[in-house]
Design a protein around this motif. Structure first.
Motif, PDB file in Angstrom:
ATOM      1  N   PRO A 297       2.151   9.409   6.705  1.00 24.22           N
ATOM      2  CA  PRO A 297       1.809  10.298   5.591  1.00 24.22           C
ATOM      3  C   PRO A 297       2.994  10.595   4.683  1.00 24.22           C
ATOM      4  O   PRO A 297       4.145  10.649   5.121  1.00 24.22           O
ATOM      5  CB  PRO A 297       1.343  11.568   6.303  1.00 24.22           C
ATOM      6  CG  PRO A 297       2.114  11.576   7.578  1.00 24.22           C
ATOM      7  CD  PRO A 297       2.235  10.141   7.995  1.00 24.22           C
ATOM      8  N   VAL A 298       2.682  10.821   3.416  1.00 19.64           N
ATOM      9  CA  VAL A 298       3.652  11.295   2.430  1.00 19.64           C
ATOM     10  C   VAL A 298       2.952  12.355   1.584  1.00 19.64           C
ATOM     11  O   VAL A 298       1.724  12.464   1.588  1.00 19.64           O
ATOM     12  CB  VAL A 298       4.179  10.163   1.529  1.00 19.64           C
ATOM     13  CG1 VAL A 298       4.908   9.103   2.349  1.00 19.64           C
ATOM     14  CG2 VAL A 298       3.052   9.525   0.719  1.00 19.64           C
ATOM     15  N   GLN A 299       3.744  13.116   0.869  1.00 23.11           N
ATOM     16  CA  GLN A 299       3.180  14.096  -0.057  1.00 23.11           C
ATOM     17  C   GLN A 299       3.675  13.788  -1.464  1.00 23.11           C
ATOM     18  O   GLN A 299       4.876  13.626  -1.692  1.00 23.11           O
ATOM     19  CB  GLN A 299       3.587  15.515   0.330  1.00 23.11           C
ATOM     20  CG  GLN A 299       2.897  16.597  -0.504  1.00 23.11           C
ATOM     21  CD  GLN A 299       3.404  17.982  -0.155  1.00 23.11           C
ATOM     22  OE1 GLN A 299       4.581  18.282  -0.372  1.00 23.11           O
ATOM     23  NE2 GLN A 299       2.546  18.821   0.391  1.00 23.11           N
ATOM     24  N   VAL A 300       2.752  13.711  -2.383  1.00 24.99           N
ATOM     25  CA  VAL A 300       3.064  13.458  -3.790  1.00 24.99           C
ATOM     26  C   VAL A 300       2.263  14.449  -4.629  1.00 24.99           C
ATOM     27  O   VAL A 300       1.032  14.518  -4.502  1.00 24.99           O
ATOM     28  CB  VAL A 300       2.701  12.023  -4.214  1.00 24.99           C
ATOM     29  CG1 VAL A 300       3.166  11.757  -5.647  1.00 24.99           C
ATOM     30  CG2 VAL A 300       3.291  10.990  -3.269  1.00 24.99           C
ATOM     31  N   GLY A 301       2.947  15.213  -5.448  1.00 29.71           N
ATOM     32  CA  GLY A 301       2.244  16.159  -6.311  1.00 29.71           C
ATOM     33  C   GLY A 301       1.363  17.122  -5.542  1.00 29.71           C
ATOM     34  O   GLY A 301       0.280  17.500  -6.015  1.00 29.71           O
ATOM     35  N   GLY A 302       1.801  17.513  -4.354  1.00 27.53           N
ATOM     36  CA  GLY A 302       1.030  18.434  -3.542  1.00 27.53           C
ATOM     37  C   GLY A 302      -0.119  17.806  -2.780  1.00 27.53           C
ATOM     38  O   GLY A 302      -0.849  18.493  -2.063  1.00 27.53           O
TER      39      GLY A 302
END
Length: 389
Positions: A297-302
């Motif tokens: 997983p990653v987080q981009v722009g929330g």
């Protein structure tokens, strides 16, 4: 980003769990990827009175940085000169008669009295003297002590199943260790510290604290017993946040293959983002999204997204979704504290089929470590924003 305040706070938490025992902060492997010298300063500020490292070079780097706290090192090959360690007042572990001879060679070469911790194999089956051979090793070590060549200041061991506190080997190893301590005391060793507990035992088994505990992973805010609870259960705060800026975004049509082997194919027209981190930087190739299974997983722009397709040497790809507004320069969070829904190192470990120790420790030298924390910590460590660990 490495949060030195978090490391300092985590050591304070561990010290509270240790009770009357001292804390040896284990800073081996570049402080589990967090930066050796900076992390050592933060750990000492948090209440650690000892530092532990695996290799001689790590111990000498601490001394070169001006750190004077007691340091123990325990892994060296046969024939390796130990002279520099004795000159630098570094304690050394002895696991065999041959290792004791190496130490005595260094004593003769330097004229320095060695400080020795005898390691006993209480059941892990790794380094350490077998209990049946311990009496002979202690006799030789105490004879050298009587001659002023060395001081046997510690006896120690390591647990095989500390992350399973109720496992029968934990109690069995503790019994073997207690017997070894008694034998060392009867032989005349000048013991200052008796130490068995690692991070897991420090947090879950206070009866095993003895004189000194040796936490490693928990110093950096990660749980060594994730099956029992995450960092928040123990009052720990993850110190590492790994992020990168997108270097490229682009629109691709439905049915477009992504990365080597086209293990991921876009289900619709979408926006792809390229992240400039890969397995050469320590991002596990096992983080790849393969055969329809999402990657780590990653987080981009929330938003919680995932690695799309294979992780490459220098980069990986994220499917940002149809109409995504992100552009080159926007931040992608791989893992952090877990606040605001961002992934954690434990999330990455689960996705990759490994442990959080490996996730943080494997990050390479191409990844710059930027530090934040109280001004006195940054000053003591000689680092600031943008400094490399």
């Amino acid at each position: 980003m490495i949060d030195l305040d978090a490391i300092r706070s985590n050591v304070g938490v561990l010290a509270a769990h240790a009770g009357a025992a001292q804390v040896m902060a284990v800073v081996k492997a570049d402080a589990y990827g967090h930066g050796l010298v900076a992390s050592a300063h933060a750990a000492l500020a948090g209440g650690a009175t000892w530092l532990g490292v695996a290799q001689a070079t790590e111990a000498l780097e601490l001394r070169a940085a001006g750190i004077t706290a007691p340091v123990l090192t325990w892994l060296y090959k046969p024939g390796e000169p130990l002279d520099a360690l004795l000159v630098a007042d570094v304690d050394v572990s002895v696991s065999s008669g041959a290792a004791l001879l190496q130490v005595l060679d260094a004593v003769r070469a330097t004229g320095r009295t060695a400080r020795v911790h005898v390691k006993v194999d209480t059941g892990l089956g790794r380094s350490g003297v077998q209990p049946v051979e311990l009496p002979a090793l202690l006799d030789a070590a105490v004879a050298a002590q009587a001659e002023g060549a060395l001081e046997v200041v510690g006896i120690w061991s390591h647990l095989a199943w500390a992350d399973a506190p109720d496992h029968p080997t934990v109690l069995a190893q503790t019994g073997v260790f207690t017997d070894a301590v008694a034998l060392a005391e009867q032989a005349g060793a000048h013991l200052e510290v008796r130490h068995l507990a690692n991070a897991a035992a420090t947090l879950t088994n206070p009866a095993m604290a003895f004189d000194l505990v040796r936490p490693g992973l928990a110093v950096y805010g990660l749980s060594p017993v994730p099956q029992l609870g995450g960092p928040e259960r123990f009052g720990l705060v993850p110190a590492m946040r790994l992020e990168a800026d997108l270097v490229l975004t682009k629109v691709v049509p439905a049915g477009h293959g992504v990365s080597y082997g086209h293990e991921y194919v876009t289900p619709a027209e979408t926006v792809l983002g390229v992240v400039p981190l890969g397995y050469a930087d320590g991002v596990p190739r096992h983080a790849s999204g393969l055969g329809g299974r999402p990657g780590a997983p990653v987080q981009v722009g929330g938003r919680r997204l995932a690695v799309a397709g294979r992780v490459c040497m220098d980069q990986f790809v994220v499917d940002l979704g149809p109409g995504a507004a992100e552009a080159a320069g926007d931040v992608v969070v791989l893992f952090g504290t877990g606040a605001d829904g961002e992934p954690t190192a434990e999330d990455w470990a689960a996705a990759c089929g490994t442990i959080s120790y490996e996730i943080v420790t494997r990050l390479g030298v191409r990844v710059p470590r930027e530090y934040r924390g109280a001004p006195e910590l940054l000053a003591a460590a000689g680092v600031g924003g943008g400094e490399r660990g």
